[in-house]
Write a protein that holds these residues in place. Structure first.
Motif, mmCIF file in Angstrom:
data_model
loop_
_atom_site.group_PDB
_atom_site.id
_atom_site.type_symbol
_atom_site.label_atom_id
_atom_site.label_comp_id
_atom_site.label_asym_id
_atom_site.label_seq_id
_atom_site.Cartn_x
_atom_site.Cartn_y
_atom_site.Cartn_z
ATOM 1 N N THR A 52 0.830 -1.207 0.000
ATOM 2 C CA THR A 52 0.000 0.000 0.000
ATOM 3 C C THR A 52 0.863 1.256 0.000
ATOM 4 O OG1 THR A 52 -0.186 -0.334 2.372
ATOM 5 C CG2 THR A 52 -2.103 -0.908 1.043
ATOM 6 N N GLN A 111 -10.046 -10.481 6.088
ATOM 7 C CA GLN A 111 -10.926 -9.498 6.732
ATOM 8 C C GLN A 111 -11.283 -8.350 5.787
ATOM 9 O OE1 GLN A 111 -8.138 -10.699 8.766
ATOM 10 N NE2 GLN A 111 -9.727 -12.120 9.487
ATOM 11 N N LYS A 129 -6.806 -8.302 -1.077
ATOM 12 C CA LYS A 129 -7.132 -8.068 0.342
ATOM 13 C C LYS A 129 -6.927 -9.345 1.180
ATOM 14 C CE LYS A 129 -10.811 -4.981 -1.130
ATOM 15 N NZ LYS A 129 -12.227 -4.854 -1.370
ATOM 16 N N ASP A 130 -6.893 -9.204 2.530
ATOM 17 C CA ASP A 130 -6.840 -10.399 3.389
ATOM 18 C C ASP A 130 -8.248 -10.860 3.705
ATOM 19 O OD1 ASP A 130 -7.912 -8.713 5.218
ATOM 20 O OD2 ASP A 130 -6.130 -8.575 6.509
ATOM 21 N N ASN A 154 -9.012 -6.315 4.482
ATOM 22 C CA ASN A 154 -8.033 -5.223 4.486
ATOM 23 C C ASN A 154 -7.161 -5.300 3.246
ATOM 24 O OD1 ASN A 154 -8.864 -4.478 7.120
ATOM 25 N ND2 ASN A 154 -7.652 -6.198 7.936
#
Ligand code: ADP
Length: 668
Positions: free
Chosen positions: A27, A103, A100-101, A105
């Motif tokens: 990121t 969750q 993303k993971d 994120n």
């Protein structure tokens, strides 16, 4: 489902399978992983790449940073163009999306930079090709415009050449016209053998020069595509006769025989170009005459096919002359080609005649061919089609021998050149016509307002008012129907249609052929007078009509209007004629054939001298022939009575004329 080791291997092989550089970035924009293609293209080792700023590897880091921000803002980017800062500056299309993971994120982004070097190259080549194509088009357009300019220049040059030749031919023809015309006039006077020989040579050279000028002019027309063909109704048979007639003297001089074979199935009137046909046949027959020393020349005209609308005719000119060698036959239709190098020296000519003939036949859809054998002869034949018509022929080319007797024709010659005026005067005097001269169209119109004429011979090119304008005025303003014949030096270029359009009846080419002029004048002037054969006319009618039977034109010319000489001639006639009449009558009554023959014989020459119609001369010859054969015939009696009557009338008229001349001579 593979386990986690397998999963990571699976992911790695997916990454490595891509030939395009593929990296994962955090990121923060740091490179986290990459494939081999990225190592290769950046030239930076794997360990050195990891953790570095992703945008540093592009030529425009700022732009790359924006792309990176875009990915994380939107979740993906598509086909974003960037250039990798490698040694080749590889152009790429940038595609990326975040991952993303569990969750949800955002962990980073996977980006693929698709190498578009080849695409770019193809695009560049395509653009270049397009530019080249545009350039080539521009060059071609320029070349085309240059070619067009060149064509215009060439066309102008051809036009200028054509104009020059036309002007020159006119300029040359005008004096040539006078040279040939006056030579002809002088040839008719009394000459010794040497003078005659020299003058004949001048005339022949003049004729040859005119032929050459016409040929060159025709070729110039062919070159410039200006050869035009008329479509007029004409009488084929009389047209052919007229042409053949022109060669009679030449044929007799060379002791040849001329045979005409004419197919009577050919319709009388056809539509075509009689002038061009004339030209073609004239060329072929004049070659046949030129190259033949013994034997005959056959002109044949045969109907090949006929349908509702048209006829196909084969014309052939066959001679028994020198022939053409086989190896030359293919070239004789080309410009300036003669069958042998000695031809020009032996026979004259330029080798243009047949080239022109071909150019006159083929554009009319015709075909010309030749068969020939050396020392045996040649046959030139051509086939032409003509439209059939119900119309009558407009102008007929008739050739008549000048007759004595058709007199009192008043001719107005409109001509500006003094030499040509003089020439026309001598020609018309020879025909025994009355003539008046006007120097241009304006003068002619003034004359026409106060005097009457039977015919106008109109030159076309004149100062002040030319022949076309004058004719228009005569027809439209003066409203006169008097026949007008155009005199033109340039038949091939002159707008013959224009002559017709302004209301001319006919035209004649200069140098004027006197027989043609005579027949054209006779053709349009319809004078009754002596045109009706006197033998068919009751003599009493002749008296009632008070038509004079004598005409002193000939005598006036012969004596150059010398009154003493004229009176002497007339008095001889007046003295001898009564005696001859009584001898004729007496010997007829006595059946004394020798005396009858002798009396009539002595009478004969006086007819033409005193301008008495030649029908009477023919009657006298008739009587003489009867007397010679000593045959009785009731017809002779009538003829003798008619001869007596006309001679008595002649004596009365001539006595009057004698007194008139005497009075005039005394007055002076
Ligand atoms: P020219 O007659 O002026 O030389 P042409 O074009 O009319 O030119 O003829 C070309 C050549 O063809 C002549 O020079 C002559 O050699 C040959 N030729 C034409 N007509 C005949 C003919 N009837 N007989 C023999 N040879 C001929």
């Amino acid at each position: 489902m593979p386990n986690s080791r397998h999963q990571s291997e699976y992911a790695r092989s997916l990454i490595e399978a891509s030939l395009d550089p593929l990296v994962t970035i955090s990121t923060e924009g740091k490179i986290m992983d990459m494939n081999e293609a990225t190592v290769t293209i950046t030239g930076v080792k794997r360990v050195d790449l990891i953790g570095t700023n992703f945008f540093e590897y592009f030529t425009e880091p700022q732009k790359a940073r924006e792309v990176y921000e875009d990915i994380f803002a939107k979740g993906f980017v598509k086909d974003y163009p960037l250039t990798i800062r490698d040694h080749k500056l590889t152009d790429v299309l940038f595609n990326g999306s975040i991952y993303k993971d569990d969750q949800g994120n955002v962990l980073g982004a996977v980006v693929v930079a698709r190498d578009i070097t080849d695409l770019k190259r193809i695009e560049k080549e395509f653009i270049e090709a397009k530019v080249f194509a545009e350039l080539a088009t521009a060059i071609a357009e320029e070349a085309q415009s240059k070619a067009e300019t060149a064509t215009v220049i060439a066309e102008d040059a051809v036009k200028a050449k054509q104009q020059f030749l036309s002007n020159m031919s006119h300029e040359i023809r005008t004096p040539m016209n006078a040279i040939i015309g006056f030579t002809k006039v002088v040839l008719k006077t009394e000459l010794n053998a040497k003078q005659k020989e020299y003058l004949t040579a001048i005339k022949m050279s003049g004729d040859a020069l005119i032929v050459l000028i016409n040929d060159i002019l025709d070729l110039a027309k062919v070159d410039s595509g200006k050869m035009t063909f008329e479509q007029t109704p004409f009488k084929m048979a009389s047209s052919i006769s007229a042409m053949v007639h022109l060669f009679e003297t030449k044929i007799q001089e060379k002791n040849l025989q001329l045979v005409k074979e004419y197919d009577n199935q050919i319709p009388e009137v056809l539509v075509g170009d009689p002038v061009r046909l004339h030209q073609i046949i004239l060329n072929l027959v004049s070659n046949a005459v030129k190259f033949t020393t013994k034997g005959k020349i056959t002109v044949s005209v045969k109907l090949l096919t006929e349908d509702e609308e048209k006829v196909k005719i084969e014309f052939a000119v066959k001679d028994t002359g020198i022939g053409i060698p086989e190896n030359k036959i293919d070239t004789i239709f080309e410009n300036f080609q003669q069958a042998s190098s000695g031809t020009s020296r032996l026979y004259g000519g330029t080798g243009l005649g047949l080239a022109i003939v071909k150019q006159l036949v083929e554009p009319q859809g015709g075909h010309i061919s030749v068969t020939s054998k050396v020392d045996e002869g040649s046959t030139f034949s051509f086939i032409l089609s003509f439209q059939k018509t119900k119309a009558s022929a407009e102008a007929e080319i008739l050739l008549a021998e000048p007759e004595i007797g058709v007199k009192n024709i008043r001719v107005l010659v409109v001509e500006d050149m003094a030499l040509n005026q003089l020439l026309m005067k001598t020609l018309l005097d020879d025909f025994g016509f009355e003539r008046d001269i006007a120097g241009n169209g304006k003068i002619a119109i003034e004359k026409l307002k106060t005097q009457s004429y039977d015919i106008i011979l109109m030159d076309l090119q004149m100062p002040e008012m030319n022949g076309f304008e004058a004719t228009e005025y005569i027809r439209n303003t003066l409203q006169l129907t008097i026949p007008i014949i155009a005199l033109t030096a340039d038949v091939t270029t002159v707008d013959l249609a224009k002559c017709k359009a302004v209301g001319m009846n006919d035209y004649i080419a200069k140098p004027v052929d006197e027989r043609l002029l005579y027949s054209k004048i006779m053709g349009v002037v319809k004078k009754p007078a002596f045109a009706i054969p006197v033998t068919e006319m009751k003599l009493s009618e002749l008296y009632q009509k008070k038509i004079k039977c004598t005409d002193l034109d000939y005598l006036t010319r012969r004596t150059k209007a010398n009154p003493a000489l004229m009176m002497e001639m007339i008095s001889i006639y007046l003295e001898q004629t009564p005696a001859l009449i009584s001898n004729m009558k007496q010997s007829w009554a006595d059946k004394n054939w020798d005396a009858l023959q002798s009396a009539v014989h002595k009478m004969i020459p006086s007819f033409s001298i005193m301008g008495i119609h030649n029908n009477f001369e023919k009657m006298a010859i008739h009587v003489k022939d009867y007397a010679a054969s000593q045959q009785q015939s009731s017809e002779i009696n009538t003829l003798i009575l008619q001869l007596e009557e006309v001679c008595n009338q002649a004596c009365t008229e001539l006595t009057e004329a004698f007194n008139h001349i005497k009075e005039k001579a005394n007055e002076n």
